[in-house]
Write an enzyme that holds these catalytic residues in place. Sequence first.
Site, PDB file in Angstrom:
ATOM      1  N   ARG A 101     -30.905  -1.996  -6.188  1.00  0.00           N
ATOM      2  CA  ARG A 101     -31.361  -0.337  -5.996  1.00  0.00           C
ATOM      3  C   ARG A 101     -30.777  -0.250  -4.300  1.00  0.00           C
ATOM      4  O   ARG A 101     -31.375  -1.162  -3.680  1.00  0.00           O
ATOM      5  CB  ARG A 101     -32.718   0.163  -5.974  1.00  0.00           C
ATOM      6  CG  ARG A 101     -32.774   1.427  -5.210  1.00  0.00           C
ATOM      7  CD  ARG A 101     -34.340   1.951  -5.406  1.00  0.00           C
ATOM      8  NE  ARG A 101     -34.147   2.438  -6.939  1.00  0.00           N
ATOM      9  CZ  ARG A 101     -35.203   3.298  -7.486  1.00  0.00           C
ATOM     10  NH1 ARG A 101     -36.176   3.660  -6.497  1.00  0.00           N
ATOM     11  NH2 ARG A 101     -35.004   3.929  -8.725  1.00  0.00           N
ATOM     12  N   HIS A 128     -27.465   6.996 -11.042  1.00  0.00           N
ATOM     13  CA  HIS A 128     -28.786   6.420 -11.395  1.00  0.00           C
ATOM     14  C   HIS A 128     -28.445   6.191 -12.954  1.00  0.00           C
ATOM     15  O   HIS A 128     -29.134   6.847 -13.594  1.00  0.00           O
ATOM     16  CB  HIS A 128     -30.013   7.356 -11.202  1.00  0.00           C
ATOM     17  CG  HIS A 128     -30.946   6.893 -10.897  1.00  0.00           C
ATOM     18  ND1 HIS A 128     -31.517   5.340 -11.411  1.00  0.00           N
ATOM     19  CD2 HIS A 128     -32.527   7.278 -10.922  1.00  0.00           C
ATOM     20  CE1 HIS A 128     -32.762   5.102 -11.094  1.00  0.00           C
ATOM     21  NE2 HIS A 128     -33.382   6.109 -10.945  1.00  0.00           N
ATOM     22  N   GLN A 131     -31.646   5.471 -15.344  1.00  0.00           N
ATOM     23  CA  GLN A 131     -32.378   6.575 -15.730  1.00  0.00           C
ATOM     24  C   GLN A 131     -31.906   7.227 -16.786  1.00  0.00           C
ATOM     25  O   GLN A 131     -32.467   7.657 -17.626  1.00  0.00           O
ATOM     26  CB  GLN A 131     -32.529   7.458 -14.300  1.00  0.00           C
ATOM     27  CG  GLN A 131     -33.435   8.511 -14.491  1.00  0.00           C
ATOM     28  CD  GLN A 131     -35.044   8.240 -14.777  1.00  0.00           C
ATOM     29  OE1 GLN A 131     -35.417   7.567 -13.879  1.00  0.00           O
ATOM     30  NE2 GLN A 131     -35.582   8.651 -15.805  1.00  0.00           N
ATOM     31  N   ASP A 224     -34.545  17.338 -10.311  1.00  0.00           N
ATOM     32  CA  ASP A 224     -35.093  16.148  -9.571  1.00  0.00           C
ATOM     33  C   ASP A 224     -35.185  16.576  -8.191  1.00  0.00           C
ATOM     34  O   ASP A 224     -34.920  17.867  -7.940  1.00  0.00           O
ATOM     35  CB  ASP A 224     -33.727  15.176  -9.566  1.00  0.00           C
ATOM     36  CG  ASP A 224     -34.160  13.920  -8.942  1.00  0.00           C
ATOM     37  OD1 ASP A 224     -35.499  13.790  -8.812  1.00  0.00           O
ATOM     38  OD2 ASP A 224     -33.448  12.986  -8.748  1.00  0.00           O
ATOM     39  N   CYS A 264     -36.750  12.963 -13.863  1.00  0.00           N
ATOM     40  CA  CYS A 264     -36.926  11.270 -13.485  1.00  0.00           C
ATOM     41  C   CYS A 264     -38.201  10.760 -12.607  1.00  0.00           C
ATOM     42  O   CYS A 264     -38.657   9.856 -12.668  1.00  0.00           O
ATOM     43  CB  CYS A 264     -35.796  10.736 -13.070  1.00  0.00           C
ATOM     44  SG  CYS A 264     -35.360  11.137 -11.259  1.00  0.00           S
ATOM     45  N   ARG A 292     -37.725   3.994 -19.505  1.00  0.00           N
ATOM     46  CA  ARG A 292     -37.231   3.456 -18.450  1.00  0.00           C
ATOM     47  C   ARG A 292     -37.078   1.845 -19.094  1.00  0.00           C
ATOM     48  O   ARG A 292     -36.304   1.046 -19.082  1.00  0.00           O
ATOM     49  CB  ARG A 292     -37.633   3.253 -17.230  1.00  0.00           C
ATOM     50  CG  ARG A 292     -37.605   4.589 -16.559  1.00  0.00           C
ATOM     51  CD  ARG A 292     -36.014   4.909 -16.245  1.00  0.00           C
ATOM     52  NE  ARG A 292     -35.446   3.683 -15.296  1.00  0.00           N
ATOM     53  CZ  ARG A 292     -35.335   3.799 -13.971  1.00  0.00           C
ATOM     54  NH1 ARG A 292     -36.152   4.754 -13.347  1.00  0.00           N
ATOM     55  NH2 ARG A 292     -34.940   2.743 -13.428  1.00  0.00           N
TER      56      ARG A 292
END
Length: 306
Positions: A101, A128, A131, A224, A264, A292
């Site tokens: 990440r 991402h 996700q 988001d 998410c 996930r």
Amino acid sequence: MTRHFLRDDDVTQAEQSAILDLAIEIKRDRWARKPLAGPQTVAVIFDKSSTRTRVSFAVGIADLGGVPLIISTASSQLGGKETASDTARVLERQVAAIVWRTYAQAGLVEMAAGTTVPVINALSDDFHPCQLLADLLTIREHRGELAGLTVTFLGDGASNMAQSYLLAGATAGMHVRVASPTDYAPDDRVVADADAIAARTGGSITLYTDALEAVAGADVVVTDTWVSMGKEDEKAERLTRFGQYRVDADLMALAKPDALFLHCLPADRGYEVTTEVIDGPQSVIWDEAENRLHAQKALMVWLLAQ
Ligand code: CP
């Protein structure tokens, strides 16, 4: 050649579908697959904070028979002290895969170019993709096939989630709509890539500034946080600019009556989504968060078998 998962379009439509099939199989029989038995170690590196990604990779690697080695960049030599490619060459002698990440997508590209083990993007400023595997798995569980569904993302169109929806949704043959202010629109190159994918898969890409128009008749509504990690100093400006994209009950009512709501997480309740919607009957956020685990386990099983 080693396969990596740095962007959603690093897999074809058939490969994405195979990973989702595998995720469904793994979810049904959680401990059946042990490709990391030995145990082999997977390095999971964080330049940014995380709850879901950290837990789901740690648990998933253990489920697959391996050992997760969680590395905080602040306590390592990465991040200015050692290059991504030198780090990759050290890690590949000892680990089966690298999960990272980070901020710039270019760092992931450098890491992947420097190693013979799979590199997985656990979130960058641009994408991402892990996700999105979880989101697509969740939508598939609730709606069956993905191809032909209309999904609307509202808010920051230049965010990693919006851009991943463009690529992953197009790969799945979905009709992807992104609604944002024009100066927060997705990167032109990502839109062009998504358009080209959609032309092959039967999907489509449409950008909107009007939230009401973008949500009309949608099968899935997604948002988001308006203040992604690294954008904290723009918070006041963003809260003002994104107000019309808040997902509330009136906006959800414009989508299909059985439309799903996804986020998410973590959520800023009352900003990008009201409590009524995120805790309401159309919200599938807890399935999404759980998925996930299953989606990333499937991704690792698939990558390690290439
Ligand atoms: N959705 C997501 O990536 O959550 P975390 O930041 O908690 O990992």
